[in-house]
Motif scaffolding. Structure first.
Motif, PDB file in Angstrom:
ATOM      1  N   ALA A  41     -17.260  86.740  29.480  1.00  0.00           N
ATOM      2  CA  ALA A  41     -18.580  86.892  28.867  1.00  0.00           C
ATOM      3  C   ALA A  41     -18.411  87.076  27.370  1.00  0.00           C
ATOM      4  O   ALA A  41     -17.314  87.380  26.883  1.00  0.00           O
ATOM      5  CB  ALA A  41     -19.333  88.083  29.479  1.00  0.00           C
ATOM      6  N   SER A  42     -19.500  86.893  26.645  1.00  0.00           N
ATOM      7  CA  SER A  42     -19.447  87.031  25.188  1.00  0.00           C
ATOM      8  C   SER A  42     -20.498  88.018  24.701  1.00  0.00           C
ATOM      9  O   SER A  42     -21.446  88.352  25.422  1.00  0.00           O
ATOM     10  CB  SER A  42     -19.651  85.675  24.508  1.00  0.00           C
ATOM     11  N   TYR A  43     -20.307  88.468  23.473  1.00  0.00           N
ATOM     12  CA  TYR A  43     -21.215  89.435  22.837  1.00  0.00           C
ATOM     13  C   TYR A  43     -21.644  88.881  21.487  1.00  0.00           C
ATOM     14  O   TYR A  43     -20.831  88.332  20.736  1.00  0.00           O
ATOM     15  CB  TYR A  43     -20.507  90.774  22.652  1.00  0.00           C
ATOM     16  N   TYR A  58     -19.448  89.224  16.738  1.00  0.00           N
ATOM     17  CA  TYR A  58     -19.217  88.344  17.883  1.00  0.00           C
ATOM     18  C   TYR A  58     -17.935  88.773  18.570  1.00  0.00           C
ATOM     19  O   TYR A  58     -16.945  89.122  17.921  1.00  0.00           O
ATOM     20  CB  TYR A  58     -19.096  86.880  17.441  1.00  0.00           C
ATOM     21  N   ALA A  59     -17.970  88.763  19.916  1.00  0.00           N
ATOM     22  CA  ALA A  59     -16.786  89.135  20.685  1.00  0.00           C
ATOM     23  C   ALA A  59     -16.743  88.344  21.980  1.00  0.00           C
ATOM     24  O   ALA A  59     -17.780  87.919  22.508  1.00  0.00           O
ATOM     25  CB  ALA A  59     -16.791  90.638  20.989  1.00  0.00           C
ATOM     26  N   ILE A  60     -15.539  88.142  22.487  1.00  0.00           N
ATOM     27  CA  ILE A  60     -15.346  87.530  23.798  1.00  0.00           C
ATOM     28  C   ILE A  60     -14.621  88.530  24.686  1.00  0.00           C
ATOM     29  O   ILE A  60     -13.838  89.360  24.199  1.00  0.00           O
ATOM     30  CB  ILE A  60     -14.552  86.218  23.696  1.00  0.00           C
ATOM     31  N   GLN A  61     -14.883  88.434  25.980  1.00  0.00           N
ATOM     32  CA  GLN A  61     -14.337  89.427  26.907  1.00  0.00           C
ATOM     33  C   GLN A  61     -13.915  88.764  28.211  1.00  0.00           C
ATOM     34  O   GLN A  61     -14.597  87.865  28.718  1.00  0.00           O
ATOM     35  CB  GLN A  61     -15.397  90.495  27.215  1.00  0.00           C
ATOM     36  N   SER A  62     -12.791  89.215  28.756  1.00  0.00           N
ATOM     37  CA  SER A  62     -12.358  88.800  30.086  1.00  0.00           C
ATOM     38  C   SER A  62     -12.162  90.042  30.942  1.00  0.00           C
ATOM     39  O   SER A  62     -11.639  91.060  30.472  1.00  0.00           O
ATOM     40  CB  SER A  62     -11.058  87.994  30.017  1.00  0.00           C
ATOM     41  N   SER A  63     -12.614  89.958  32.190  1.00  0.00           N
ATOM     42  CA  SER A  63     -12.506  91.074  33.119  1.00  0.00           C
ATOM     43  C   SER A  63     -11.809  90.600  34.383  1.00  0.00           C
ATOM     44  O   SER A  63     -12.257  89.642  35.029  1.00  0.00           O
ATOM     45  CB  SER A  63     -13.894  91.624  33.469  1.00  0.00           C
ATOM     46  N   GLU A  64     -10.710  91.256  34.720  1.00  0.00           N
ATOM     47  CA  GLU A  64      -9.970  90.915  35.932  1.00  0.00           C
ATOM     48  C   GLU A  64      -9.816  92.171  36.783  1.00  0.00           C
ATOM     49  O   GLU A  64      -9.541  93.253  36.273  1.00  0.00           O
ATOM     50  CB  GLU A  64      -8.596  90.356  35.575  1.00  0.00           C
ATOM     51  N   ALA A  65      -9.984  92.002  38.095  1.00  0.00           N
ATOM     52  CA  ALA A  65      -9.848  93.136  39.002  1.00  0.00           C
ATOM     53  C   ALA A  65      -9.386  92.646  40.367  1.00  0.00           C
ATOM     54  O   ALA A  65      -9.775  91.562  40.822  1.00  0.00           O
ATOM     55  CB  ALA A  65     -11.177  93.877  39.147  1.00  0.00           C
ATOM     56  N   GLY A  66      -8.535  93.447  41.006  1.00  0.00           N
ATOM     57  CA  GLY A  66      -8.070  93.118  42.346  1.00  0.00           C
ATOM     58  C   GLY A  66      -6.994  92.051  42.351  1.00  0.00           C
ATOM     59  O   GLY A  66      -6.553  91.560  41.319  1.00  0.00           O
ATOM     60  N   SER A  67      -6.568  91.699  43.555  1.00  0.00           N
ATOM     61  CA  SER A  67      -5.531  90.688  43.719  1.00  0.00           C
ATOM     62  C   SER A  67      -5.776  89.914  45.002  1.00  0.00           C
ATOM     63  O   SER A  67      -6.541  90.334  45.872  1.00  0.00           O
ATOM     64  CB  SER A  67      -4.138  91.343  43.758  1.00  0.00           C
ATOM     65  N   THR A  81     -11.137  92.644  25.243  1.00  0.00           N
ATOM     66  CA  THR A  81     -12.201  92.230  24.337  1.00  0.00           C
ATOM     67  C   THR A  81     -11.619  91.957  22.955  1.00  0.00           C
ATOM     68  O   THR A  81     -10.893  92.790  22.405  1.00  0.00           O
ATOM     69  CB  THR A  81     -13.281  93.319  24.230  1.00  0.00           C
ATOM     70  N   TYR A  82     -11.953  90.796  22.398  1.00  0.00           N
ATOM     71  CA  TYR A  82     -11.527  90.421  21.058  1.00  0.00           C
ATOM     72  C   TYR A  82     -12.774  90.086  20.243  1.00  0.00           C
ATOM     73  O   TYR A  82     -13.642  89.341  20.720  1.00  0.00           O
ATOM     74  CB  TYR A  82     -10.613  89.196  21.090  1.00  0.00           C
ATOM     75  N   GLY A  83     -12.862  90.639  19.030  1.00  0.00           N
ATOM     76  CA  GLY A  83     -14.072  90.373  18.264  1.00  0.00           C
ATOM     77  C   GLY A  83     -13.910  90.567  16.774  1.00  0.00           C
ATOM     78  O   GLY A  83     -12.854  90.989  16.280  1.00  0.00           O
ATOM     79  N   MET A  84     -14.987  90.255  16.055  1.00  0.00           N
ATOM     80  CA  MET A  84     -15.028  90.431  14.608  1.00  0.00           C
ATOM     81  C   MET A  84     -16.460  90.735  14.191  1.00  0.00           C
ATOM     82  O   MET A  84     -17.423  90.374  14.889  1.00  0.00           O
ATOM     83  CB  MET A  84     -14.529  89.174  13.890  1.00  0.00           C
TER      84      MET A  84
END
Length: 406
Positions: free
Chosen positions: A269-271, A251-260, A229-232
């Motif tokens: 997603a964003s906040y 405001y923040a942006i988020q990336s979620s990764e799981a599994g292979s 998550t990166y935000g300000m």
């Protein structure tokens, strides 16, 4: 004989220096102990939960005790230790704490398990503008929306971590932490090993406070996973004739990764949050609009390390963001009464991206009154009632507590 005398003098000198060194160290230790402090904290709370489902209504009377010690400083180094205990009082144990296996499937959840554990234990080094800590510690940033201690629960959240704070100036502060274990609120039953990197910078300007952050979270469970998550954010204040204003946004942006491989998932997603508040004659009116975004109705923006009870209603229906995301329009009034503080709030919930027939996420009303008395005690009473929409169930929760610290 002369050789023996010289040897004796050297031995005597070495002994004197050794004693002086030991004496200096003894003085340092004595000073550290003399400047140390100890504390104890008690919090007795009664809580009820009623849900419109097959579970029995829950009630709990629990007492949390914390006892802590913090040493003085020796060459910048000090040590802090704190133990925490939570007990059921007078047999009021009709509640469920799923992760611990307590009354599973019988009652509504009240997340206050019986536990005795180390709450904090860290070594600190402090010099000029730098502070470093190693060990189990409380870490809470900004308003706890992303990183918090969940202090509302009897067993609060702490982290095993290495952390460092550096004040480049009176207005600019940098913070970094590598957290290798999340000590969550369910005793030790749901603690997680982790590889979390927390980067946070705040700057206080003449026009308000600016914050930038990167929260790079990973559960250390031998699987591929990442929640980045990166935000300000910005918070400002202004004073007019007869009115004080507070306003801000995040405001923040988020990336979620799981599994292979074929089972791997990858979501984005964003906040977004924006608020404005006005205080007139001691009464504060506030409008707060928050969006925890969705990725095509399949994933909701996540804040797993937050003090979640503080946000999106006290009935705790949205401790996990729905896959459809969550829009929360919150309107509140607060002020003073009889030496205490009161608050009324209304939440209107809806999906960010509706899916599977889920769009209306219900509404909630919250009310609270808190007061300090006799200079040492705090008292509180609060209530949350949630009306369901296309999902969830009608829920009522009530709390009353009294606490002290000495």
């Amino acid at each position: 004989m002369s050789t023996l005398r010289n040897f004796s003098i050297k031995m005597l000198a070495a002994s004197v220096l050794s004693v002086l060194g030991t004496s200096a160290m003894a003085d340092d230790i004595h000073s550290a102990l003399s400047n140390s402090k100890a504390w104890a904290e008690l919090n007795l709370r009664y809580e009820t939960a009623e849900e419109d489902n097959a579970l029995e209504d829950a009630s709990a009377l629990t007492l949390r005790t914390r006892i802590g010690f913090s040493s003085g400083s020796v060459n910048g180094f000090s040590f802090t230790a704190e133990a925490e205990d939570s007990r059921i009082v007078l047999g009021q144990d009709e509640f469920t704490v799923g992760p611990t296996g307590f009354n599973v499937g019988e009652y509504s959840v009240i997340a206050d398990p019986e536990t005795t554990e180390v709450d904090q234990a860290f070594i600190q080094y402090k010099a000029d503008k730098f502070t470093g800590r190693l060990g189990r510690q409380v870490i809470a940033l900004d308003d706890h929306r992303f990183i918090g201690h969940v202090g509302w629960r009897q067993d609060r959240q702490t982290f095993d971590a290495i952390s460092a704070k550096y004040n480049l100036s009176d207005n600019l502060e940098l913070f970094y932490s590598y957290m290798y274990k999340r000590n969550r609120i369910f005793a030790e039953a749901a603690d997680l090993d982790s590889k979390d990197h927390i980067v946070h910078a705040s700057y206080m300007s003449k026009v308000g406070k600016f914050v930038g952050y990167a929260y790079l979270l990973e559960v250390d469970n031998d699987t591929d996973n990442a929640l980045d998550t990166y935000g300000m954010s910005y918070d400002g204040k202004a004073k007019g004739e007869g009115v004080s204003w507070a306003y801000g946004g995040e405001y923040a942006i988020q990336s979620s990764e799981a599994g292979s491989g074929e089972t791997a998932t990858d979501f984005d997603a964003s906040y977004l949050n924006a608020y404005v508040a006005a205080t007139i004659s001691g009464i504060t009116a506030k409008i707060d609009y928050e969006i925890l975004g969705s990725d095509d109705g399949l994933y909701g923006f996540a804040t797993p390390l937050a003090t979640l009870h503080k946000f999106n209603g006290w009935a705790d229906l949205f401790l996990k963001t729905p896959e459809q995301g969550l829009k929360d329009l919150r309107v509140s009034l607060s002020g003073g009464l009889a030496g205490g503080k009161w608050l009324l709030a209304y939440h209107d919930f809806s999906a960010d991206e509706s899916s599977n027939g889920i769009d209306d996420l219900g509404s909630e009303i919250n009310a609270q009154y808190t007061k300090k008395f006799a200079g040492k005690y705090n008292f509180g009473i609060k209530y949350g009632t949630y009306d369901s929409g296309d999902t969830k169930v009608d829920t009522n929760r009530f709390w009353m507590w009294i606490g002290t610290r000495f």
